[in-house]
Design a protein around this motif. Structure first.
Motif, PDB file in Angstrom:
ATOM      1  N   LEU A   1     -27.689 -91.891 -44.925  1.00 49.76           N
ATOM      2  CA  LEU A   1     -28.959 -91.830 -45.645  1.00 49.76           C
ATOM      3  C   LEU A   1     -29.828 -90.687 -45.140  1.00 49.76           C
ATOM      4  CD1 LEU A   1     -29.793 -95.638 -45.695  1.00 49.76           C
ATOM      5  CD2 LEU A   1     -28.751 -94.283 -47.491  1.00 49.76           C
ATOM      6  N   LYS A   2     -29.198 -89.602 -44.723  1.00 48.10           N
ATOM      7  CA  LYS A   2     -29.909 -88.496 -44.080  1.00 48.10           C
ATOM      8  C   LYS A   2     -31.019 -87.901 -44.956  1.00 48.10           C
ATOM      9  CE  LYS A   2     -29.034 -84.203 -41.619  1.00 48.10           C
ATOM     10  NZ  LYS A   2     -28.019 -83.250 -41.206  1.00 48.10           N
ATOM     11  N   ASN A   3     -30.763 -87.611 -46.201  1.00 47.48           N
ATOM     12  CA  ASN A   3     -31.739 -86.959 -47.073  1.00 47.48           C
ATOM     13  C   ASN A   3     -32.298 -87.905 -48.145  1.00 47.48           C
ATOM     14  OD1 ASN A   3     -31.464 -84.459 -45.768  1.00 47.48           O
ATOM     15  ND2 ASN A   3     -29.596 -84.043 -46.909  1.00 47.48           N
ATOM     16  N   ILE A   4     -32.268 -89.193 -47.870  1.00 48.11           N
ATOM     17  CA  ILE A   4     -32.750 -90.185 -48.834  1.00 48.11           C
ATOM     18  C   ILE A   4     -33.984 -90.872 -48.265  1.00 48.11           C
ATOM     19  CG2 ILE A   4     -32.183 -92.334 -50.032  1.00 48.11           C
ATOM     20  CD1 ILE A   4     -29.263 -91.421 -50.007  1.00 48.11           C
ATOM     21  N   ALA A   5     -35.032 -90.949 -49.078  1.00 47.48           N
ATOM     22  CA  ALA A   5     -36.254 -91.640 -48.660  1.00 47.48           C
ATOM     23  C   ALA A   5     -36.009 -93.141 -48.678  1.00 47.48           C
ATOM     24  CB  ALA A   5     -37.401 -91.270 -49.580  1.00 47.48           C
ATOM     25  N   LYS A   6     -36.350 -93.823 -47.597  1.00 50.28           N
ATOM     26  CA  LYS A   6     -36.115 -95.266 -47.506  1.00 50.28           C
ATOM     27  C   LYS A   6     -36.935 -96.041 -48.539  1.00 50.28           C
ATOM     28  CE  LYS A   6     -33.980 -95.260 -43.211  1.00 50.28           C
ATOM     29  NZ  LYS A   6     -33.999 -93.854 -43.066  1.00 50.28           N
ATOM     30  N   GLY A   7     -38.074 -95.509 -48.954  1.00 53.04           N
ATOM     31  CA  GLY A   7     -38.899 -96.176 -49.960  1.00 53.04           C
ATOM     32  C   GLY A   7     -38.271 -96.204 -51.339  1.00 53.04           C
ATOM     33  N   SER A   8     -37.306 -95.308 -51.591  1.00 49.53           N
ATOM     34  CA  SER A   8     -36.650 -95.268 -52.900  1.00 49.53           C
ATOM     35  C   SER A   8     -35.468 -96.234 -53.000  1.00 49.53           C
ATOM     36  CB  SER A   8     -36.169 -93.841 -53.200  1.00 49.53           C
ATOM     37  OG  SER A   8     -35.126 -93.484 -52.305  1.00 49.53           O
ATOM     38  N   LEU A   9     -35.097 -96.870 -51.900  1.00 50.98           N
ATOM     39  CA  LEU A   9     -33.980 -97.819 -51.906  1.00 50.98           C
ATOM     40  C   LEU A   9     -34.407 -99.134 -52.564  1.00 50.98           C
ATOM     41  CD1 LEU A   9     -32.668 -97.307 -48.254  1.00 50.98           C
ATOM     42  CD2 LEU A   9     -31.650 -96.437 -50.350  1.00 50.98           C
ATOM     43  N   PRO A  10     -33.455 -99.877 -53.138  1.00 48.48           N
ATOM     44  CA  PRO A  10     -33.797-101.150 -53.773  1.00 48.48           C
ATOM     45  C   PRO A  10     -34.008-102.287 -52.766  1.00 48.48           C
ATOM     46  CG  PRO A  10     -31.470-100.743 -54.009  1.00 48.48           C
ATOM     47  CD  PRO A  10     -32.061 -99.510 -53.370  1.00 48.48           C
ATOM     48  N   VAL A  11     -34.059-101.966 -51.475  1.00 43.28           N
ATOM     49  CA  VAL A  11     -34.283-102.952 -50.410  1.00 43.28           C
ATOM     50  C   VAL A  11     -35.357-102.436 -49.462  1.00 43.28           C
ATOM     51  CG1 VAL A  11     -31.920-103.853 -50.466  1.00 43.28           C
ATOM     52  CG2 VAL A  11     -32.478-101.973 -48.948  1.00 43.28           C
ATOM     53  N   VAL A  12     -35.899-103.348 -48.662  1.00 41.20           N
ATOM     54  CA  VAL A  12     -36.797-102.961 -47.575  1.00 41.20           C
ATOM     55  C   VAL A  12     -35.919-102.721 -46.359  1.00 41.20           C
ATOM     56  CG1 VAL A  12     -38.692-103.711 -46.095  1.00 41.20           C
ATOM     57  CG2 VAL A  12     -38.682-104.333 -48.508  1.00 41.20           C
TER      58      VAL A  12
END
Length: 99
Positions: free
Chosen positions: A70-81
Motif C-alpha cells: 500500500l505504498k502509494n495508496i491513501a489509507k482514507g481511500s480504503l473501504p476499511v479503517v
C-alpha cells in the motif's frame, strides 16, 4: 434500549500466509531444515446496530502501519479503517477510536 442503540460487533483473525495443515505441500515444508510457520495475521472487525440502519465501517488491524503493498495508496481511500498493532490485536484504544 431501542434497536438503534444496540450494537453487535464481531472480530475474525486471518493468518493469510499460512499453509493449510492437511496439505501435501505443508508436510514437505515442515520437514525442511529451518522451517518456521508464517504468522502474518490480520484482524477484521465488523458491526452494526440491531435495527440495521447503521453499519460500521469494517476495521482492519495489521502489524505494519505502512505495508509495502500500500505504498502509494491513501489509507482514507480504503473501504476499511486501517489500524496497526505489533500483534494485530484489537486493543481497547483501537476499538474506542473506531467506534
Amino acid at each position: 434500549y431501542s434497536p438503534k442503540q444496540v450494537f453487535n460487533v464481531d472480530e475474525t483473525g486471518l493468518y493469510w500466509k499460512r499453509m493449510p495443515d492437511q496439505s501435501y505441500i505443508s508436510k514437505e515444508e515442515k520437514s525442511m531444515a529451518g522451517y518456521r510457520a508464517a504468522k502474518d495475521k490480520l484482524t477484521l472487525l465488523s458491526g452494526g446496530n440491531a435495527s440495521g440502519d447503521m453499519k460500521l465501517k469494517p476495521l482492519l488491524v495489521y502489524h505494519s502501519e505502512n505495508p509495502r503493498a500500500l505504498k502509494n495508496i491513501a489509507k482514507g481511500s480504503l473501504p476499511v479503517v486501517w489500524k496497526s498493532n505489533p500483534k494485530a490485536w484489537v486493543t481497547q484504544a483501537i476499538f474506542q477510536d473506531w467506534f
